[in-house]
Design an enzyme around this catalytic site. Structure first.
Site, PDB file in Angstrom:
ATOM      1  N   ASP A   8      40.789  37.851  43.301  1.00 20.98           N
ATOM      2  CA  ASP A   8      39.344  37.685  43.455  1.00 20.98           C
ATOM      3  C   ASP A   8      38.964  38.247  44.821  1.00 20.98           C
ATOM      4  OD1 ASP A   8      39.969  35.716  45.315  1.00 20.98           O
ATOM      5  OD2 ASP A   8      38.957  34.085  44.258  1.00 20.98           O
ATOM      6  N   CYS A  65      44.275  34.784  45.211  1.00 21.87           N
ATOM      7  CA  CYS A  65      42.934  34.302  45.537  1.00 21.87           C
ATOM      8  C   CYS A  65      43.005  33.693  46.933  1.00 21.87           C
ATOM      9  CB  CYS A  65      42.403  33.332  44.476  1.00 21.87           C
ATOM     10  SG  CYS A  65      43.304  31.780  44.303  1.00 21.87           S
ATOM     11  N   THR A  67      43.398  30.554  48.092  1.00 17.10           N
ATOM     12  CA  THR A  67      44.512  29.618  48.272  1.00 17.10           C
ATOM     13  C   THR A  67      45.671  29.884  47.322  1.00 17.10           C
ATOM     14  OG1 THR A  67      43.540  28.130  46.650  1.00 17.10           O
ATOM     15  CG2 THR A  67      42.944  27.771  48.987  1.00 17.10           C
ATOM     16  N   HIS A  98      65.403  29.905  38.778  1.00 18.45           N
ATOM     17  CA  HIS A  98      65.429  28.667  37.981  1.00 18.45           C
ATOM     18  C   HIS A  98      64.304  28.583  36.955  1.00 18.45           C
ATOM     19  CE1 HIS A  98      68.056  26.001  40.830  1.00 18.45           C
ATOM     20  NE2 HIS A  98      68.592  27.191  40.595  1.00 18.45           N
ATOM     21  N   HIS A 133      68.995  26.624  32.889  1.00 15.22           N
ATOM     22  CA  HIS A 133      67.583  26.841  33.217  1.00 15.22           C
ATOM     23  C   HIS A 133      66.819  27.402  32.009  1.00 15.22           C
ATOM     24  CE1 HIS A 133      68.655  25.872  37.256  1.00 15.22           C
ATOM     25  NE2 HIS A 133      69.555  26.845  37.283  1.00 15.22           N
TER      26      HIS A 133
HETATM   27  C1  RB5 Z   1      36.892  31.606  46.439  1.00 16.53           C
HETATM   28  O1  RB5 Z   1      36.034  31.247  47.471  1.00 16.53           O
HETATM   29  C2  RB5 Z   1      38.054  30.631  46.358  1.00 16.53           C
HETATM   30  O2  RB5 Z   1      37.620  29.434  45.809  1.00 16.53           O
HETATM   31  C3  RB5 Z   1      39.176  31.235  45.539  1.00 16.53           C
HETATM   32  O3  RB5 Z   1      39.595  32.418  46.129  1.00 16.53           O
HETATM   33  C4  RB5 Z   1      40.420  30.390  45.407  1.00 16.53           C
HETATM   34  O4  RB5 Z   1      40.885  29.947  46.637  1.00 16.53           O
HETATM   35  C5  RB5 Z   1      40.377  29.327  44.389  1.00 16.53           C
HETATM   36  O5  RB5 Z   1      41.353  28.608  44.160  1.00 16.53           O
END
Ligand code: RB5
Length: 141
Positions: A8, A65, A67, A98, A133
């Protein structure tokens, strides 16, 4: 291997930092977007990557993304996907050995580009260990 990659807006810069590394390792990148920092919705790009694996166009995928959490939640909703959110090389290696993870999720707001490159390098190079596994993976259907 053919590697599907998706991100994203939060992952766009990190995607640019890891694509050359993957190509230098001899893999073919299938870049399914996004292609700018304009705000988009991560489930759409998780769907593109998971579908590319499901229909056989790609063997594995990488999703990025902010996080890595949203991408990993979205990707693991697909029955054929085992997505691993990794912040360092040890879990990246174990997710292959695994868990036979076929999607790697990265958090661009957590990782520096050098650490992300290290994780990707290890994840691409590590084979599934099989044996007990495999039995455990088969138990998940
Ligand atoms: C976008 O702002 C953010 O929410 C997305 O990149 C991600 O971290 C979602 O889990």
């Amino acid at each position: 291997m053919h590697i599907a990659i998706g991100c994203d807006h939060g992952g766009f810069e990190l995607k640019k930092a890891i694509v050359p590394l993957i190509e230098q390792a001899g893999h073919t990148i299938v870049d399914l977007g996004c292609f700018s920092e304009e705000s988009v919705d991560y489930p759409e790009f998780a769907d593109r990557v998971c579908t590319a694996i499901g229909d056989g166009r790609c063997e594995r995928g990488i999703l990025i993304c902010g996080t890595g959490i949203g991408m990993s939640i979205a990707a693991n909703r697909y029955r054929h996907i085992r997505a691993a959110l990794c912040h360092e090389a040890f879990t990246a290696r174990m997710s292959r050995e695994h868990n036979d993870a076929n999607v790697l999720c990265l958090g661009a707001r957590i990782l520096g580009s050098a650490l992300a490159q290290d994780i990707v390098r290890v994840w691409l190079a590590t084979e599934f260990a099989g044996g007990r596994h495999l039995r455990r993976i088969e138990m998940m259907g």
